[in-house]
Design a protein around this motif. Structure first.
Motif, PDB file in Angstrom:
ATOM      1  N   LYS A  85       0.838  -1.257  -0.040  1.00  0.00           N
ATOM      2  CA  LYS A  85       0.104   0.103  -0.052  1.00  0.00           C
ATOM      3  C   LYS A  85       0.951   1.228  -0.092  1.00  0.00           C
ATOM      4  O   LYS A  85       1.811   1.231   0.670  1.00  0.00           O
ATOM      5  CB  LYS A  85      -1.005   0.217   1.278  1.00  0.00           C
ATOM      6  CG  LYS A  85      -1.875  -1.130   1.321  1.00  0.00           C
ATOM      7  CD  LYS A  85      -2.725  -1.045   2.452  1.00  0.00           C
ATOM      8  CE  LYS A  85      -3.793  -2.218   2.665  1.00  0.00           C
ATOM      9  NZ  LYS A  85      -4.685  -2.191   3.720  1.00  0.00           N
ATOM     10  N   LYS A  86       0.322   2.271  -0.612  1.00  0.00           N
ATOM     11  CA  LYS A  86       1.064   3.615  -0.526  1.00  0.00           C
ATOM     12  C   LYS A  86       1.327   4.164   0.674  1.00  0.00           C
ATOM     13  O   LYS A  86       0.597   4.051   1.737  1.00  0.00           O
ATOM     14  CB  LYS A  86       0.347   4.698  -1.384  1.00  0.00           C
ATOM     15  CG  LYS A  86       0.167   4.344  -3.031  1.00  0.00           C
ATOM     16  CD  LYS A  86       1.460   4.629  -3.678  1.00  0.00           C
ATOM     17  CE  LYS A  86       1.242   4.496  -5.217  1.00  0.00           C
ATOM     18  NZ  LYS A  86       2.651   5.038  -5.868  1.00  0.00           N
ATOM     19  N   ASP A  87       2.549   4.654   0.923  1.00  0.00           N
ATOM     20  CA  ASP A  87       2.834   5.398   2.187  1.00  0.00           C
ATOM     21  C   ASP A  87       3.716   6.328   2.122  1.00  0.00           C
ATOM     22  O   ASP A  87       4.851   6.362   1.462  1.00  0.00           O
ATOM     23  CB  ASP A  87       3.615   4.305   3.270  1.00  0.00           C
ATOM     24  CG  ASP A  87       3.844   4.887   4.425  1.00  0.00           C
ATOM     25  OD1 ASP A  87       4.922   5.924   4.315  1.00  0.00           O
ATOM     26  OD2 ASP A  87       3.142   4.378   5.450  1.00  0.00           O
ATOM     27  N   PHE A 109      11.604   5.310  -0.788  1.00  0.00           N
ATOM     28  CA  PHE A 109      12.547   4.388  -0.593  1.00  0.00           C
ATOM     29  C   PHE A 109      12.335   2.871  -1.316  1.00  0.00           C
ATOM     30  O   PHE A 109      12.895   2.095  -0.915  1.00  0.00           O
ATOM     31  CB  PHE A 109      12.392   3.937   1.076  1.00  0.00           C
ATOM     32  CG  PHE A 109      13.017   5.355   1.846  1.00  0.00           C
ATOM     33  CD1 PHE A 109      14.370   5.487   2.048  1.00  0.00           C
ATOM     34  CD2 PHE A 109      12.215   6.228   2.363  1.00  0.00           C
ATOM     35  CE1 PHE A 109      14.768   6.477   2.792  1.00  0.00           C
ATOM     36  CE2 PHE A 109      12.631   7.307   2.912  1.00  0.00           C
ATOM     37  CZ  PHE A 109      13.971   7.320   3.362  1.00  0.00           C
ATOM     38  N   CYS A 110      11.223   3.077  -1.930  1.00  0.00           N
ATOM     39  CA  CYS A 110      10.546   1.733  -2.795  1.00  0.00           C
ATOM     40  C   CYS A 110      10.422   2.267  -4.126  1.00  0.00           C
ATOM     41  O   CYS A 110      10.262   3.161  -4.534  1.00  0.00           O
ATOM     42  CB  CYS A 110       9.442   1.336  -1.987  1.00  0.00           C
ATOM     43  SG  CYS A 110       9.555   1.050  -0.365  1.00  0.00           S
ATOM     44  N   ARG A 122       8.998  -1.995   9.546  1.00  0.00           N
ATOM     45  CA  ARG A 122       8.298  -1.588  10.691  1.00  0.00           C
ATOM     46  C   ARG A 122       8.721  -0.107  10.923  1.00  0.00           C
ATOM     47  O   ARG A 122       9.586   0.119  11.757  1.00  0.00           O
ATOM     48  CB  ARG A 122       8.495  -2.239  11.747  1.00  0.00           C
ATOM     49  CG  ARG A 122       7.472  -2.045  13.075  1.00  0.00           C
ATOM     50  CD  ARG A 122       7.485  -3.102  13.862  1.00  0.00           C
ATOM     51  NE  ARG A 122       7.330  -4.389  13.827  1.00  0.00           N
ATOM     52  CZ  ARG A 122       5.893  -4.770  13.739  1.00  0.00           C
ATOM     53  NH1 ARG A 122       5.035  -3.991  13.859  1.00  0.00           N
ATOM     54  NH2 ARG A 122       5.697  -6.104  13.412  1.00  0.00           N
ATOM     55  N   GLU A 123       7.937   0.809  10.330  1.00  0.00           N
ATOM     56  CA  GLU A 123       8.270   2.146  10.351  1.00  0.00           C
ATOM     57  C   GLU A 123       7.839   3.076  11.538  1.00  0.00           C
ATOM     58  O   GLU A 123       6.613   2.939  12.014  1.00  0.00           O
ATOM     59  CB  GLU A 123       7.583   2.782   9.055  1.00  0.00           C
ATOM     60  CG  GLU A 123       7.631   4.254   9.106  1.00  0.00           C
ATOM     61  CD  GLU A 123       6.383   5.003   8.167  1.00  0.00           C
ATOM     62  OE1 GLU A 123       6.592   6.198   7.721  1.00  0.00           O
ATOM     63  OE2 GLU A 123       5.337   4.294   7.951  1.00  0.00           O
ATOM     64  N   VAL A 124       8.762   3.577  12.461  1.00  0.00           N
ATOM     65  CA  VAL A 124       8.192   4.598  13.303  1.00  0.00           C
ATOM     66  C   VAL A 124       8.568   6.087  12.425  1.00  0.00           C
ATOM     67  O   VAL A 124       9.571   6.437  12.280  1.00  0.00           O
ATOM     68  CB  VAL A 124       9.152   4.645  14.683  1.00  0.00           C
ATOM     69  CG1 VAL A 124       8.686   5.600  15.602  1.00  0.00           C
ATOM     70  CG2 VAL A 124       8.983   3.265  15.236  1.00  0.00           C
ATOM     71  N   PRO A 125       7.165   6.678  12.034  1.00  0.00           N
ATOM     72  CA  PRO A 125       7.297   7.951  11.462  1.00  0.00           C
ATOM     73  C   PRO A 125       7.969   9.047  12.264  1.00  0.00           C
ATOM     74  O   PRO A 125       7.594   9.291  13.369  1.00  0.00           O
ATOM     75  CB  PRO A 125       5.830   8.114  10.861  1.00  0.00           C
ATOM     76  CG  PRO A 125       5.040   7.280  11.530  1.00  0.00           C
ATOM     77  CD  PRO A 125       6.013   6.310  12.243  1.00  0.00           C
ATOM     78  N   LYS A 142       3.948  -3.466   4.618  1.00  0.00           N
ATOM     79  CA  LYS A 142       4.446  -4.720   3.936  1.00  0.00           C
ATOM     80  C   LYS A 142       4.814  -4.493   2.405  1.00  0.00           C
ATOM     81  O   LYS A 142       4.305  -3.523   2.029  1.00  0.00           O
ATOM     82  CB  LYS A 142       3.168  -5.850   4.038  1.00  0.00           C
ATOM     83  CG  LYS A 142       3.037  -6.382   5.468  1.00  0.00           C
ATOM     84  CD  LYS A 142       1.982  -7.526   5.060  1.00  0.00           C
ATOM     85  CE  LYS A 142       1.552  -7.934   6.689  1.00  0.00           C
ATOM     86  NZ  LYS A 142       0.655  -9.025   6.142  1.00  0.00           N
ATOM     87  N   PHE A 143       5.835  -5.356   1.863  1.00  0.00           N
ATOM     88  CA  PHE A 143       6.058  -5.303   0.468  1.00  0.00           C
ATOM     89  C   PHE A 143       5.010  -6.273  -0.058  1.00  0.00           C
ATOM     90  O   PHE A 143       4.346  -7.031   0.723  1.00  0.00           O
ATOM     91  CB  PHE A 143       7.385  -5.856   0.177  1.00  0.00           C
ATOM     92  CG  PHE A 143       8.479  -4.926   0.568  1.00  0.00           C
ATOM     93  CD1 PHE A 143       8.367  -3.546   0.664  1.00  0.00           C
ATOM     94  CD2 PHE A 143       9.729  -5.608   0.997  1.00  0.00           C
ATOM     95  CE1 PHE A 143       9.377  -2.812   1.169  1.00  0.00           C
ATOM     96  CE2 PHE A 143      10.936  -4.840   1.430  1.00  0.00           C
ATOM     97  CZ  PHE A 143      10.621  -3.349   1.501  1.00  0.00           C
TER      98      PHE A 143
END
Length: 282
Positions: free
Chosen positions: A38-40, A46-47, A76-79, A243-244
């Motif tokens: 999903k978009k983030d 980075f992707c 596992r992103e801590v924004p 997730k990828f």
């Protein structure tokens, strides 16, 4: 590594990876693609934003069938948010869950100190600590003998840091952190379990988050994987799994692959013994 603006090379690179892999006559080939499910907005840069619609993917299967080859599925992103009207550290702290905020505050009053292992002596001490924690918590970890050269070279080449947490000269927590890609990414971690707890684990991760802010990084990758307890700990910092799309696997030798799948339960049960035997023949 594919730089922005060179996405058209993606299929060429995949074909080259397959070609080189096939020169070793493999049973199967698995490739993990950094394409988000999903978009983030924090992670998009980075992707890759690419569809797997080239004919080369028609003979592949979705998923990782070689279970002993670990493919990291996402972040596992801590924004970390930067804005003129907000204080980034305060905003980050508010996004911790209630228990994590309490424990971080407590840890900051426990006379804990942050140090970085850089010399061979300090790196060995830190890694042996991680080995000890792994043994106590009943999971496997590569030995210092196996990982020594790799870790020393990673630190020397500045692609890795090894933060450690001490209390009254006693080692309490250790992290191994990748510094590649304009972010900090957790590779390994271990903390002493004590009662009462000094919360050294929360203390050391909070320090890495503060360093991330100093470097204007967009997030801290606190890493995917781990037990339910470890996942809950990471989620306390606001670290949720992005997730990828997942791996693709090309089966190159169906007969041997079938035998492998059937033998997998035995391999899992005896992996330590098999590892020792293979080392003997090196």
């Amino acid at each position: 590594i594919i730089k922005k603006g060179h996405e058209k090379l993606f299929n060429v690179i995949v074909k080259e990876i397959l070609s080189r892999s096939r020169s070793y006559n493999p049973v199967a080939i698995t490739i993990n693609f950094p394409i988000l499910e999903k978009k983030d907005e924090n992670l998009d840069s980075f992707c890759l934003d690419i569809s797997l619609d080239d004919p080369v993917f028609k003979k592949s299967k979705s998923g990782n069938y070689i279970k002993f080859v670990s493919c990291i599925n996402g972040f596992r992103e801590v924004p970390l948010k930067y804005h003129d009207e907000i204080n980034t550290e305060e905003h980050l702290f508010k996004n911790f869950n209630k228990g994590t905020r309490r424990d971080v505050r407590y840890s900051l009053n426990n006379n804990l100190s942050l140090k970085f292992a850089e010399s061979r002596k300090d790196l060995k001490k830190a890694y042996l600590f991680l080995e000890k924690i792994a043994k106590e918590q009943n999971f496997s970890r590569r030995s210092w003998k196996d990982f020594e050269k790799t870790l020393i070279n990673m630190v020397k080449n500045k692609v890795c840091i090894v933060p450690t947490c001490y209390h009254e000269d006693i080692l309490k927590s250790v992290l191994i952190i990748s510094t590649i890609g304009k972010r900090y990414s957790l590779l390994m971690a271990g903390s002493l379990r004590e009662n009462p707890s000094l919360h050294s684990g929360r203390f050391i991760h909070f320090q890495i988050l503060k360093m991330s802010i100093q470097n204007k990084f967009l997030f801290y990758d606190i890493s995917v994987g781990g037990t339910k307890g470890v996942t809950k700990f990471k989620e306390g910092f606001g670290g949720f799994h992005k997730k990828f799309i997942g791996e693709r696997t090309w089966i190159e030798n169906s007969v041997v692959f079938y035998i492998y799948i059937k033998a997998l339960p035995f391999l899992k049960k005896n992996k330590v013994f098999i590892s020792k035997v293979l080392k003997y023949f090196r």
